[in-house]
Design a protein around this motif. Sequence first.
Motif, PDB file in Angstrom:
ATOM      1  N   ALA A  97     -60.520 -20.371  -9.418  1.00 42.11           N
ATOM      2  CA  ALA A  97     -61.320 -21.256 -10.265  1.00 42.11           C
ATOM      3  C   ALA A  97     -62.810 -21.057 -10.028  1.00 42.11           C
ATOM      4  O   ALA A  97     -63.626 -21.232 -10.943  1.00 42.11           O
ATOM      5  CB  ALA A  97     -60.938 -22.714 -10.008  1.00 42.11           C
ATOM      6  N   GLN A  98     -63.189 -20.687  -8.807  1.00 49.31           N
ATOM      7  CA  GLN A  98     -64.595 -20.381  -8.536  1.00 49.31           C
ATOM      8  C   GLN A  98     -65.049 -19.178  -9.354  1.00 49.31           C
ATOM      9  O   GLN A  98     -66.155 -19.145  -9.887  1.00 49.31           O
ATOM     10  CB  GLN A  98     -64.786 -20.122  -7.041  1.00 49.31           C
ATOM     11  CG  GLN A  98     -64.555 -21.352  -6.183  1.00 49.31           C
ATOM     12  CD  GLN A  98     -64.520 -21.027  -4.695  1.00 49.31           C
ATOM     13  OE1 GLN A  98     -64.477 -19.866  -4.302  1.00 49.31           O
ATOM     14  NE2 GLN A  98     -64.515 -22.061  -3.857  1.00 49.31           N
ATOM     15  N   VAL A  99     -64.176 -18.172  -9.459  1.00 48.60           N
ATOM     16  CA  VAL A  99     -64.489 -17.013 -10.296  1.00 48.60           C
ATOM     17  C   VAL A  99     -64.595 -17.448 -11.755  1.00 48.60           C
ATOM     18  O   VAL A  99     -65.495 -17.013 -12.489  1.00 48.60           O
ATOM     19  CB  VAL A  99     -63.429 -15.919 -10.118  1.00 48.60           C
ATOM     20  CG1 VAL A  99     -63.712 -14.733 -11.046  1.00 48.60           C
ATOM     21  CG2 VAL A  99     -63.377 -15.448  -8.668  1.00 48.60           C
ATOM     22  N   GLU A 177     -74.020 -19.210  -4.758  1.00 52.27           N
ATOM     23  CA  GLU A 177     -73.337 -20.093  -3.805  1.00 52.27           C
ATOM     24  C   GLU A 177     -74.237 -21.180  -3.233  1.00 52.27           C
ATOM     25  O   GLU A 177     -73.876 -22.364  -3.269  1.00 52.27           O
ATOM     26  CB  GLU A 177     -72.716 -19.248  -2.692  1.00 52.27           C
ATOM     27  CG  GLU A 177     -71.790 -20.037  -1.761  1.00 52.27           C
ATOM     28  CD  GLU A 177     -72.538 -20.813  -0.705  1.00 52.27           C
ATOM     29  OE1 GLU A 177     -72.068 -21.896  -0.314  1.00 52.27           O
ATOM     30  OE2 GLU A 177     -73.611 -20.343  -0.281  1.00 52.27           O
ATOM     31  N   PRO A 178     -75.414 -20.856  -2.684  1.00 54.35           N
ATOM     32  CA  PRO A 178     -76.235 -21.939  -2.144  1.00 54.35           C
ATOM     33  C   PRO A 178     -76.752 -22.888  -3.225  1.00 54.35           C
ATOM     34  O   PRO A 178     -76.941 -24.076  -2.955  1.00 54.35           O
ATOM     35  CB  PRO A 178     -77.384 -21.204  -1.446  1.00 54.35           C
ATOM     36  CG  PRO A 178     -77.410 -19.852  -2.043  1.00 54.35           C
ATOM     37  CD  PRO A 178     -76.005 -19.535  -2.409  1.00 54.35           C
ATOM     38  N   LEU A 179     -76.963 -22.385  -4.439  1.00 53.97           N
ATOM     39  CA  LEU A 179     -77.404 -23.282  -5.505  1.00 53.97           C
ATOM     40  C   LEU A 179     -76.298 -24.261  -5.882  1.00 53.97           C
ATOM     41  O   LEU A 179     -76.556 -25.442  -6.124  1.00 53.97           O
ATOM     42  CB  LEU A 179     -77.837 -22.480  -6.728  1.00 53.97           C
ATOM     43  CG  LEU A 179     -79.178 -21.752  -6.623  1.00 53.97           C
ATOM     44  CD1 LEU A 179     -79.449 -20.951  -7.892  1.00 53.97           C
ATOM     45  CD2 LEU A 179     -80.326 -22.731  -6.372  1.00 53.97           C
ATOM     46  N   VAL A 180     -75.054 -23.780  -5.939  1.00 54.62           N
ATOM     47  CA  VAL A 180     -73.938 -24.663  -6.276  1.00 54.62           C
ATOM     48  C   VAL A 180     -73.736 -25.710  -5.188  1.00 54.62           C
ATOM     49  O   VAL A 180     -73.526 -26.890  -5.465  1.00 54.62           O
ATOM     50  CB  VAL A 180     -72.649 -23.837  -6.486  1.00 54.62           C
ATOM     51  CG1 VAL A 180     -71.432 -24.753  -6.558  1.00 54.62           C
ATOM     52  CG2 VAL A 180     -72.755 -23.005  -7.768  1.00 54.62           C
ATOM     53  N   SER A 181     -73.816 -25.269  -3.938  1.00 59.34           N
ATOM     54  CA  SER A 181     -73.552 -26.188  -2.830  1.00 59.34           C
ATOM     55  C   SER A 181     -74.758 -27.029  -2.447  1.00 59.34           C
ATOM     56  O   SER A 181     -74.615 -28.018  -1.723  1.00 59.34           O
ATOM     57  CB  SER A 181     -73.097 -25.389  -1.611  1.00 59.34           C
ATOM     58  OG  SER A 181     -74.148 -24.547  -1.138  1.00 59.34           O
ATOM     59  N   THR A 354     -69.162 -28.767 -16.248  1.00 62.11           N
ATOM     60  CA  THR A 354     -70.179 -28.526 -17.272  1.00 62.11           C
ATOM     61  C   THR A 354     -71.060 -27.378 -16.808  1.00 62.11           C
ATOM     62  O   THR A 354     -71.465 -27.333 -15.641  1.00 62.11           O
ATOM     63  CB  THR A 354     -71.043 -29.773 -17.512  1.00 62.11           C
ATOM     64  OG1 THR A 354     -70.199 -30.861 -17.902  1.00 62.11           O
ATOM     65  CG2 THR A 354     -72.069 -29.517 -18.614  1.00 62.11           C
ATOM     66  N   VAL A 355     -71.318 -26.437 -17.685  1.00 61.34           N
ATOM     67  CA  VAL A 355     -72.239 -25.344 -17.376  1.00 61.34           C
ATOM     68  C   VAL A 355     -73.465 -25.485 -18.263  1.00 61.34           C
ATOM     69  O   VAL A 355     -73.390 -25.959 -19.404  1.00 61.34           O
ATOM     70  CB  VAL A 355     -71.589 -23.962 -17.570  1.00 61.34           C
ATOM     71  CG1 VAL A 355     -70.518 -23.732 -16.522  1.00 61.34           C
ATOM     72  CG2 VAL A 355     -71.019 -23.799 -18.965  1.00 61.34           C
ATOM     73  N   GLY A 369     -82.336 -30.527  -7.735  1.00 56.39           N
ATOM     74  CA  GLY A 369     -82.904 -30.328  -9.064  1.00 56.39           C
ATOM     75  C   GLY A 369     -82.088 -29.360  -9.896  1.00 56.39           C
ATOM     76  O   GLY A 369     -80.911 -29.082  -9.605  1.00 56.39           O
ATOM     77  N   TYR A 370     -82.739 -28.826 -10.929  1.00 54.09           N
ATOM     78  CA  TYR A 370     -82.100 -27.876 -11.832  1.00 54.09           C
ATOM     79  C   TYR A 370     -82.765 -26.511 -11.643  1.00 54.09           C
ATOM     80  O   TYR A 370     -83.993 -26.402 -11.703  1.00 54.09           O
ATOM     81  CB  TYR A 370     -82.253 -28.323 -13.286  1.00 54.09           C
ATOM     82  CG  TYR A 370     -81.381 -29.489 -13.679  1.00 54.09           C
ATOM     83  CD1 TYR A 370     -80.318 -29.325 -14.552  1.00 54.09           C
ATOM     84  CD2 TYR A 370     -81.628 -30.778 -13.183  1.00 54.09           C
ATOM     85  CE1 TYR A 370     -79.518 -30.398 -14.932  1.00 54.09           C
ATOM     86  CE2 TYR A 370     -80.844 -31.850 -13.543  1.00 54.09           C
ATOM     87  CZ  TYR A 370     -79.781 -31.651 -14.425  1.00 54.09           C
ATOM     88  OH  TYR A 370     -78.996 -32.716 -14.785  1.00 54.09           O
ATOM     89  N   PHE A 371     -81.924 -25.477 -11.434  1.00 54.12           N
ATOM     90  CA  PHE A 371     -82.447 -24.149 -11.139  1.00 54.12           C
ATOM     91  C   PHE A 371     -81.853 -23.137 -12.112  1.00 54.12           C
ATOM     92  O   PHE A 371     -80.631 -23.071 -12.290  1.00 54.12           O
ATOM     93  CB  PHE A 371     -82.112 -23.745  -9.706  1.00 54.12           C
ATOM     94  CG  PHE A 371     -82.738 -24.637  -8.670  1.00 54.12           C
ATOM     95  CD1 PHE A 371     -83.987 -24.334  -8.146  1.00 54.12           C
ATOM     96  CD2 PHE A 371     -82.092 -25.788  -8.244  1.00 54.12           C
ATOM     97  CE1 PHE A 371     -84.571 -25.164  -7.199  1.00 54.12           C
ATOM     98  CE2 PHE A 371     -82.668 -26.622  -7.300  1.00 54.12           C
ATOM     99  CZ  PHE A 371     -83.915 -26.314  -6.777  1.00 54.12           C
TER     100      PHE A 371
END
Length: 740
Positions: A97-99, A177-181, A354-355, A369-371
């Motif tokens: 699901a991450q993929v 990965e760091p942005l998601v987490s 949501t993407v 924030g939003y990146f």
Amino acid sequence: MGRIGFAVLGFVLVVFVGLITWEPFHAEAGEPPATTRIYEAEIVRSEFGVPHIYGETDADVAYGVAIAHAEDDFFTLQDVMAMARGRYGAIAGEEGAQVDYVYHLLDARGTAQRHYAKLPADTRELFEAYATGLNQYAEEHPGELKLANLFPVNGEDIAAGFALRQPFFFGLNNVIEPLVSGAPLRPEFGPAIPEEDLTRQPDAEPIMDGEEPATTASRRALPIYMGEDGALAGSNAWAISPEKSGDGVTRLVSNAHQPWRGGVAWYELVVQSNEGWHYAGANFPGSPFPFLGHNETIGWTNTVNRPDLVDIYQLEMDESGTRYRLDGEWRELESRDIVLPVKLGPVTLPVPQTVYRSVHGPVIANDNGYFAIRYGGIDNLGQLDAYYRLNKAKDLTEFREILGRMDIPSTNFVYADKQGNIGYFYNAAIPDRPKGYNWRSVLPGDDSAAIWQGTVDFERIPQIVNPASGWLYNANNTPFSAAGKGSDLDPAAFAPELGVELKTTNRSRRATKLMEATPVIDRANLERIKYDVAYERAGYLAQMLDEVAALDLSGDAKLAEAQALLAQWDFTADSVGRSDAIALLMIKPFMSAEYQNKEWPDAREELERSVDHLMEHFGRLDPPMSELLRLRQPLGPNAVDLPLDGGSDTLRASTTWSVDEDGRLSVRHGDSFVMFVEWEPGKRVRSESIQPFGAATTRPRSRHYADQAPLFVRHELKPVHFWRVDALQNATRRKTVSNR
């Protein structure tokens, strides 16, 4: 109460059945290729099961490639097709699901929809033919299907898989990965730094750590990991000019380091059509053509490079969180609701997500924030055509013209040809960044001038053709070490905003040292260099050894014994010395920290870990390394369990491994597809190759499940039957396939 109980039970059963069955029906139905063309191909299998696919047209051959690959590894091909349709979570659970999330985040399907139809007609025909072959195999082998309604697929599906996978070769997952987490970004995305030091130093060699059970059901199809293991493999490559070879032969060595199983594991093949396509090499599952190898007149191989291809922008959002500011105006943030299938035991859970997307590119929201992310090769499918054209290029001029399109976003190319030319190209779709911004830091999202368009000109990237030294190499190191003293490029000649990597590897240090010390690099010397298992006492390795030597271990006899063993290590991973096993265990975490910008390990803790492992599983600190490091195909009647040499970051690479229950290290990534190519004056091209296992790595009952393994561990190669007459003389099976 009984009626209520039965009602509740009935409701639970309905929900359970719904969770079991919803995903295949919820998923958008696949469409077969629109073409009604009839394809026909001949598949000739060598003594090692390597397929040689022949056809009247290139499309016939691509159809045959799909059939042959499915015969050997339909297991993995299904995983790749599930990724290409955003359904991998229904097979692989949370990891899958991450993929799928990344598939939607990067808009891989949208990229295919926008650009696939614009590709040249013959390229599209190649992909439609390949899809036809996969569909036919799926229809004829329903018992092998993992997921309902996954097939049919079409060329656009295959293209979407390319759009998904390519960015991960230059480490995009290390940003996602760091942005998601919400974790801290890697160092180069930290606070602004002085203008005089704007050159990034990306990871030199991506490493995959962690453990993976050695069972067919658990094999990952593509190493897009969203955790700390997120990166792809390295590689080695050499090209030797006829003047340096001593016998007038031009030589090319492909020594890719990829996972030994899964969606980016090499699959060897030879293709030939009556339209002039004739190529020997290897591809990944999901591709109708080889990515490296040789044709009659030219050859090339690839190594992963890590140029700075990714930029991050922080968006200024309004209070509603639905609009972002750009050049003083508010714009609507695109959003799309998706449902990720997540297999959990017998059920598949629907997980809503949501993407987001802005004009910069994909957007990730976290507590900070939003990146937005923008990366080289974004929204470009040109690589599908570029690799096809490279397969059929005849000389250096054609080869450079195709690379010059900048359609292949990353990977070094090391080249050689029949005319005796050799070349190294730091191929990268480096963004054409305007001056005036600190490209090492997070960029302002409200300034459209910081949103670059297109790539730099091909002439601006590092490249060397026919150096005076007579040799070229790459081992996932900076391009400023490639040809030896007097022939290397000057880093000062390249603008810092290009973000060319500056790090080196132990493999690079060894290759440079050995090649500069070898006056004539003939076949024997080239093999000696390629299979070298030594380390240089430099960089992370020197620091690790110094830290271990400085430890006060007077209160722990076992640790002190281990310390003494490391002090007498001979810096080789050849399984001869008493210290090789403990050195092998110690090196990997320090190498990973260096190349992945991870936290530096504690020397005492790592020594304790290594000692504990050896004592628990071997009862001693100095077992032969060959008892510890193993090549294992564990299933079925053709299973193998053989000793290996080499280590993490040696030219003979045994890079990463799974730790099996018996404490042995089952290598799963390192030397993978190895090919030696030779052009001798007045003679036709010849080549030899080897892989760790065999042609059918997920078919335990096949005699080609692991039949190359004994040769692989002995540093031996097998012949590549490039010419049809040789293929027929050595054929063990031969058949014609068609969709009539």
